[in-house]
Design a protein around this motif. Structure first.
Motif, PDB file in Angstrom:
ATOM      1  N   SER A 117     -63.696  33.258 107.351  1.00  0.00           N
ATOM      2  CA  SER A 117     -64.523  33.101 106.143  1.00  0.00           C
ATOM      3  C   SER A 117     -65.975  32.773 106.465  1.00  0.00           C
ATOM      4  N   HIS A 118     -66.228  32.197 107.643  1.00  0.00           N
ATOM      5  CA  HIS A 118     -67.583  31.749 107.975  1.00  0.00           C
ATOM      6  C   HIS A 118     -68.143  32.429 109.229  1.00  0.00           C
ATOM      7  N   ALA A 119     -67.429  33.453 109.726  1.00  0.00           N
ATOM      8  CA  ALA A 119     -67.868  34.110 110.959  1.00  0.00           C
ATOM      9  C   ALA A 119     -69.265  34.717 110.811  1.00  0.00           C
ATOM     10  N   ASP A 120     -69.564  35.208 109.608  1.00  0.00           N
ATOM     11  CA  ASP A 120     -70.878  35.852 109.407  1.00  0.00           C
ATOM     12  C   ASP A 120     -72.032  34.887 109.691  1.00  0.00           C
ATOM     13  N   LEU A 121     -71.797  33.579 109.515  1.00  0.00           N
ATOM     14  CA  LEU A 121     -72.905  32.621 109.714  1.00  0.00           C
ATOM     15  C   LEU A 121     -73.299  32.525 111.186  1.00  0.00           C
ATOM     16  N   VAL A 160     -66.260  23.293 111.548  1.00  0.00           N
ATOM     17  CA  VAL A 160     -66.043  22.684 110.244  1.00  0.00           C
ATOM     18  C   VAL A 160     -66.656  23.598 109.194  1.00  0.00           C
ATOM     19  N   ALA A 161     -65.811  24.283 108.464  1.00  0.00           N
ATOM     20  CA  ALA A 161     -66.268  25.214 107.438  1.00  0.00           C
ATOM     21  C   ALA A 161     -66.373  24.480 106.113  1.00  0.00           C
ATOM     22  N   ARG A 215     -72.746  26.607 101.339  1.00  0.00           N
ATOM     23  CA  ARG A 215     -71.749  27.225 102.225  1.00  0.00           C
ATOM     24  C   ARG A 215     -72.295  27.089 103.646  1.00  0.00           C
ATOM     25  N   THR A 216     -71.670  26.233 104.431  1.00  0.00           N
ATOM     26  CA  THR A 216     -72.201  25.932 105.766  1.00  0.00           C
ATOM     27  C   THR A 216     -71.076  25.914 106.784  1.00  0.00           C
ATOM     28  N   LEU A 217     -71.481  26.007 108.023  1.00  0.00           N
ATOM     29  CA  LEU A 217     -70.530  25.907 109.131  1.00  0.00           C
ATOM     30  C   LEU A 217     -71.108  24.928 110.148  1.00  0.00           C
ATOM     31  N   HIS A 274     -75.249  22.937 112.725  1.00  0.00           N
ATOM     32  CA  HIS A 274     -74.726  23.653 111.566  1.00  0.00           C
ATOM     33  C   HIS A 274     -75.646  24.800 111.198  1.00  0.00           C
ATOM     34  N   VAL A 275     -75.038  25.753 110.488  1.00  0.00           N
ATOM     35  CA  VAL A 275     -75.753  26.923 109.990  1.00  0.00           C
ATOM     36  C   VAL A 275     -75.503  26.967 108.486  1.00  0.00           C
TER      37      VAL A 275
END
Lengths: 189, 189
Positions: A46-50, A164-165, A114-116, A105-106
């Motif tokens: 779900s957060h790979a794009d970041l 940490v998504a 929406r962060t990772l 974090h990104v």
């Protein structure tokens, strides 16, 4: 009548998933924070794009006196490791020599909530010969600036240990619906 | 002919001011990084807007085991202190109880290379009665979500000790001009 509402809510800029289960007329109201984020050892799809997009890493490192340092960084992600460019003459390099633990974090520019966060440790810091890696980062970030410090450029390779998504918040419609529901409950109590 | 070029250049996402002094035909070429950023104990006027606007703080804290933690935070700035909202049930609260040293930065959404880092220490962490402060932050950030955790909300007050202002990068025109100059010099050597 049973309401069973699961929602992702914005709580002070970080998000939480709350489960609201009620009967009406209200005999019980349970509001339970069941999940604020999802921690995994693998990058969640779900957060790979970041990590794949040329976004900014907000990096936390530890200074030799134990205090935190916070920096904006370019980065690259090859599916296993995060790589940063830096120079061997700067504070962050000395920080990481002394303590290789990092967290960054990104943030999704289209949805600030929406962060990772990526936690990890430095695996290696080697010279970036001819600033080859740094130039590839320039290309990734659409920059084209003369490289004046190729002789001291290093590649910082970070091995992630945890991800940490954090999921984006409620939409306006969802917020209004939840607010209305809670007000309704307040009246019913 | 003497070139004496002072410029602000993008170096790996952080910026530097470089002084290039040359004579042509080139008898000497000095490229010296004279300043990468400006550190002050007072908030520099040039970057005050980054605290005044409802932007995001990228906060670094120290976990009890000494490793760094990185978080996205709302904040408020009254001209002297930074205030964050948090809850007494979460990791960051425990981090700050054990070590009140913090560092955070704010990035200009219109120019990602113009940033302000703030270093400081926690002055107080007191209950946020009725979540009054948290609600004011919601207003500042244009959010309107039910507050489900008012009973554990706290106000974190941070006293800044240092500000590190990082200036935005070269414009496209400046970059091209500098690149052309350096190429010209390469040919002249």
């Amino acid at each position: 009548m049973l309401y069973d509402v699961q929602y992702i809510g914005n709580s002070r800029g970080i998000f939480c998933v709350a489960l609201v289960a009620v009967t009406k007329p209200v005999t019980s109201l349970r509001v339970q924070l069941v999940k604020e984020w999802l921690m995994t050892t693998e990058l969640p799809e779900s957060h790979a794009d970041l990590l794949e997009r040329p976004l900014f890493a907000h990096l936390a490192t530890i200074r030799p006196d134990g205090s935190p340092q916070s920096s904006v960084m370019w980065f690259d992600w090859d599916g296993r490791r995060v790589r940063f460019s830096h120079t061997s003459t700067r504070q962050k390099y000395r920080n990481l020599l002394a303590d290789g633990r990092v967290s960054f974090h990104v943030q999704d520019p289209e949805n600030a909530y929406r962060t990772l966060e990526v936690r990890g440790r430095v695996e290696s810091m080697d010279p970036d010969l001819d600033a080859t890696f740094y130039r590839s980062l320039q290309q990734r970030y659409g920059s084209n600036v003369p490289v004046l410090d190729a002789d001291v450029r290093v590649v910082i390779v970070v091995e992630p240990t945890n991800f940490v998504a954090v999921f984006g918040g409620l939409t306006k419609v969802e917020t209004d619906a939840l607010t209305a529901l809670l007000e309704q409950l307040d009246e019913g109590v």
